[in-house]
Scaffold this motif. Structure first.
Motif, mmCIF file in Angstrom:
data_model
loop_
_atom_site.group_PDB
_atom_site.id
_atom_site.type_symbol
_atom_site.label_atom_id
_atom_site.label_comp_id
_atom_site.label_asym_id
_atom_site.label_seq_id
_atom_site.Cartn_x
_atom_site.Cartn_y
_atom_site.Cartn_z
ATOM 1 N N UNK B 21 -31.106 -69.185 -88.382
ATOM 2 C CA UNK B 21 -31.614 -68.033 -87.802
ATOM 3 C C UNK B 21 -32.739 -67.976 -87.050
ATOM 4 N N UNK B 22 -32.795 -67.034 -86.213
ATOM 5 C CA UNK B 22 -34.050 -66.849 -85.400
ATOM 6 C C UNK B 22 -34.425 -65.330 -85.490
ATOM 7 N N UNK B 23 -35.582 -65.166 -86.072
ATOM 8 C CA UNK B 23 -35.951 -63.714 -86.265
ATOM 9 C C UNK B 23 -36.940 -63.456 -84.911
ATOM 10 N N UNK B 24 -36.504 -62.227 -84.322
ATOM 11 C CA UNK B 24 -37.028 -61.916 -82.835
ATOM 12 C C UNK B 24 -38.054 -60.840 -83.180
ATOM 13 N N UNK B 25 -39.327 -60.773 -82.416
ATOM 14 C CA UNK B 25 -39.939 -59.463 -82.632
ATOM 15 C C UNK B 25 -40.936 -59.577 -81.371
ATOM 16 N N UNK B 26 -41.377 -58.209 -80.971
ATOM 17 C CA UNK B 26 -42.546 -58.020 -80.187
ATOM 18 C C UNK B 26 -41.598 -57.710 -78.748
ATOM 19 N N UNK B 27 -40.367 -57.412 -78.757
ATOM 20 C CA UNK B 27 -39.683 -57.171 -77.485
ATOM 21 C C UNK B 27 -38.190 -56.600 -77.862
ATOM 22 N N UNK B 28 -37.622 -55.769 -76.953
ATOM 23 C CA UNK B 28 -36.119 -55.183 -77.099
ATOM 24 C C UNK B 28 -35.129 -56.264 -77.336
ATOM 25 N N UNK B 29 -34.927 -56.698 -78.479
ATOM 26 C CA UNK B 29 -34.109 -57.815 -78.622
ATOM 27 C C UNK B 29 -32.715 -57.588 -78.026
ATOM 28 N N UNK B 30 -32.159 -56.376 -78.011
ATOM 29 C CA UNK B 30 -30.856 -55.986 -77.447
ATOM 30 C C UNK B 30 -30.682 -56.230 -76.099
ATOM 31 N N UNK B 31 -31.702 -56.178 -75.406
ATOM 32 C CA UNK B 31 -31.936 -56.246 -73.943
ATOM 33 C C UNK B 31 -31.893 -57.739 -73.385
ATOM 34 N N UNK B 32 -32.100 -58.755 -73.980
ATOM 35 C CA UNK B 32 -32.494 -60.021 -73.517
ATOM 36 C C UNK B 32 -31.076 -60.992 -74.179
ATOM 37 N N UNK B 33 -31.051 -61.808 -73.228
ATOM 38 C CA UNK B 33 -29.885 -62.891 -73.638
ATOM 39 C C UNK B 33 -30.887 -64.198 -74.348
ATOM 40 N N UNK B 34 -30.204 -64.515 -75.163
ATOM 41 C CA UNK B 34 -30.899 -65.805 -76.148
ATOM 42 C C UNK B 34 -30.194 -67.109 -76.053
ATOM 43 N N UNK B 35 -31.220 -68.048 -75.957
ATOM 44 C CA UNK B 35 -30.600 -69.480 -75.965
ATOM 45 C C UNK B 35 -30.825 -70.411 -77.508
ATOM 46 N N UNK B 36 -29.947 -71.330 -77.701
ATOM 47 C CA UNK B 36 -30.428 -72.389 -78.612
ATOM 48 C C UNK B 36 -30.546 -73.735 -77.641
ATOM 49 N N UNK B 37 -31.854 -74.393 -77.873
ATOM 50 C CA UNK B 37 -31.957 -75.768 -77.354
ATOM 51 C C UNK B 37 -32.142 -76.648 -78.452
ATOM 52 N N UNK B 38 -32.024 -77.868 -78.109
ATOM 53 C CA UNK B 38 -32.134 -78.924 -79.272
ATOM 54 C C UNK B 38 -32.819 -80.182 -78.611
ATOM 55 N N UNK B 39 -33.371 -80.542 -79.526
ATOM 56 C CA UNK B 39 -34.057 -82.032 -79.133
ATOM 57 C C UNK B 39 -33.930 -82.971 -80.139
ATOM 58 N N UNK B 40 -33.073 -84.049 -79.876
ATOM 59 C CA UNK B 40 -32.987 -85.198 -80.812
ATOM 60 C C UNK B 40 -34.034 -86.018 -81.111
ATOM 61 N N UNK B 41 -34.153 -86.686 -82.107
ATOM 62 C CA UNK B 41 -35.411 -87.621 -82.227
ATOM 63 C C UNK B 41 -35.328 -88.527 -80.986
ATOM 64 N N UNK B 42 -36.582 -88.536 -80.332
ATOM 65 C CA UNK B 42 -36.822 -89.396 -79.431
ATOM 66 C C UNK B 42 -36.064 -89.031 -77.997
ATOM 67 N N UNK B 43 -35.623 -87.835 -77.889
ATOM 68 C CA UNK B 43 -34.978 -87.645 -76.807
ATOM 69 C C UNK B 43 -35.307 -86.214 -76.108
ATOM 70 N N UNK B 44 -34.884 -85.996 -74.873
ATOM 71 C CA UNK B 44 -35.299 -84.753 -74.346
ATOM 72 C C UNK B 44 -34.676 -83.442 -74.638
ATOM 73 N N UNK B 45 -34.944 -82.497 -73.904
ATOM 74 C CA UNK B 45 -34.439 -81.036 -74.354
ATOM 75 C C UNK B 45 -32.985 -81.015 -73.935
ATOM 76 N N UNK B 46 -31.886 -80.514 -74.755
ATOM 77 C CA UNK B 46 -30.610 -80.355 -74.456
ATOM 78 C C UNK B 46 -30.328 -78.833 -74.746
ATOM 79 N N UNK B 47 -29.767 -78.247 -73.740
ATOM 80 C CA UNK B 47 -29.296 -76.695 -73.747
ATOM 81 C C UNK B 47 -27.993 -77.073 -74.652
ATOM 82 N N UNK B 48 -27.984 -76.068 -75.757
ATOM 83 C CA UNK B 48 -26.809 -75.961 -76.698
ATOM 84 C C UNK B 48 -25.775 -74.841 -76.445
ATOM 85 N N UNK B 49 -26.615 -73.506 -76.337
ATOM 86 C CA UNK B 49 -25.558 -72.217 -76.474
ATOM 87 C C UNK B 49 -26.608 -70.964 -75.807
ATOM 88 N N UNK B 50 -25.872 -70.142 -75.276
ATOM 89 C CA UNK B 50 -26.654 -68.931 -74.785
ATOM 90 C C UNK B 50 -25.729 -67.738 -75.036
#
Lengths: 109, 118
Positions: B21-50
């Motif tokens: 889960x990701x709780x959002x605050x401080x902006x109009x949540x319904x107006x913005x696209x949102x991402x999940x990005x992950x980082x495996x141990x010792x690796x770089x950023x990997x985009x997961x979902x939008x």
């Protein structure tokens, strides 16, 4: 494999300037002025430092700058400071999804 | 100010499921696209979902397509990532992030650690 290629590491002394390159293809960097750069201190939230090739969000120091030539984008940090030691990632529009470069570890000597 | 706070990470066996889960605050949540990005141990950023707010549609990296589902609850200002058939290679810190107006990702959470291990 990453669609964007970055050097694994760069280093510099305090006060010096360094440049991190990000090499893409005709599908991304060449075709779009949507290159962004992110600073990531391990254990913390990544931070957007450059968007649209050479624009800085509010609060990002002016010693961070970006540029693009052909299929390569670059991040330059001038006047290196100890707190700049971090991992840096580039990203470019390619399709509706997002891609990040493999990341570059900056060491401040 | 904009704040994104992830939760739901933990240790899970291969093949099992987990919901972040990701709780959002401080902006109009319904107006913005949102991402999940992950980082495996010792690796770089990997985009997961939008999740595209404009198109009300979802996009996934090939590595998670068919196993992960992104969704949101506007009434709770919360973004979710349902992860099924988990593999050891899904072990990573998962970041929730907001889609910016310049084809960038302009705000990130601190991340939540998912460990897939028997």
């Amino acid at each position: 494999q990453s669609a964007l290629t970055q050097p694994a590491s760069v280093s510099g002394s305090p006060g010096q300037s360094i440049t991190i390159s990000c090499t893409g293809t005709s599908s991304d960097i060449v075709n779009y002025n949507y290159v962004s750069w992110y600073q990531h201190h391990p254990g913390k939230a990544p931070k957007l430092i450059i968007y649209e090739v050479n624009n800085r969000p509010s609060g990002v120091p002016s010693r961070f700058s970006g540029s693009k030539s052909g299929n390569t984008a670059s991040l330059t940090i001038s006047g290196l400071q100890a707190e700049d030691e971090a991992d840096y990632y580039c990203s470019s529009k390619r399709s509706v999804t997002r891609f990040f470069g493999g990341g570059t570890k900056l060491t401040v000597l | 100010q904009v704040q994104l706070v992830e939760s739901g990470g933990g240790v899970v066996q291969p093949g099992r499921s987990l919901r972040l889960s990701c709780a959002a605050s401080g902006f109009n949540f319904d107006k913005f696209g949102m991402h999940w990005v992950r980082q495996a141990p010792g690796k770089g950023l990997e985009w997961v979902s939008f999740f595209s707010a404009e198109e009300n549609s979802e996009f996934y990296a090939d590595s998670v397509k068919g196993r992960f589902t992104i969704s949101r609850d506007i009434s709770k200002n919360t973004l979710y990532l349902e992860m099924t058939s988990l593999r050891t290679e899904d072990t990573a810190v998962y970041f929730c992030a907001r889609d910016g107006p310049h084809w960038d990702v302009d705000c990130w959470g601190q991340g939540t650690l998912v460990t897939v291990s028997s």
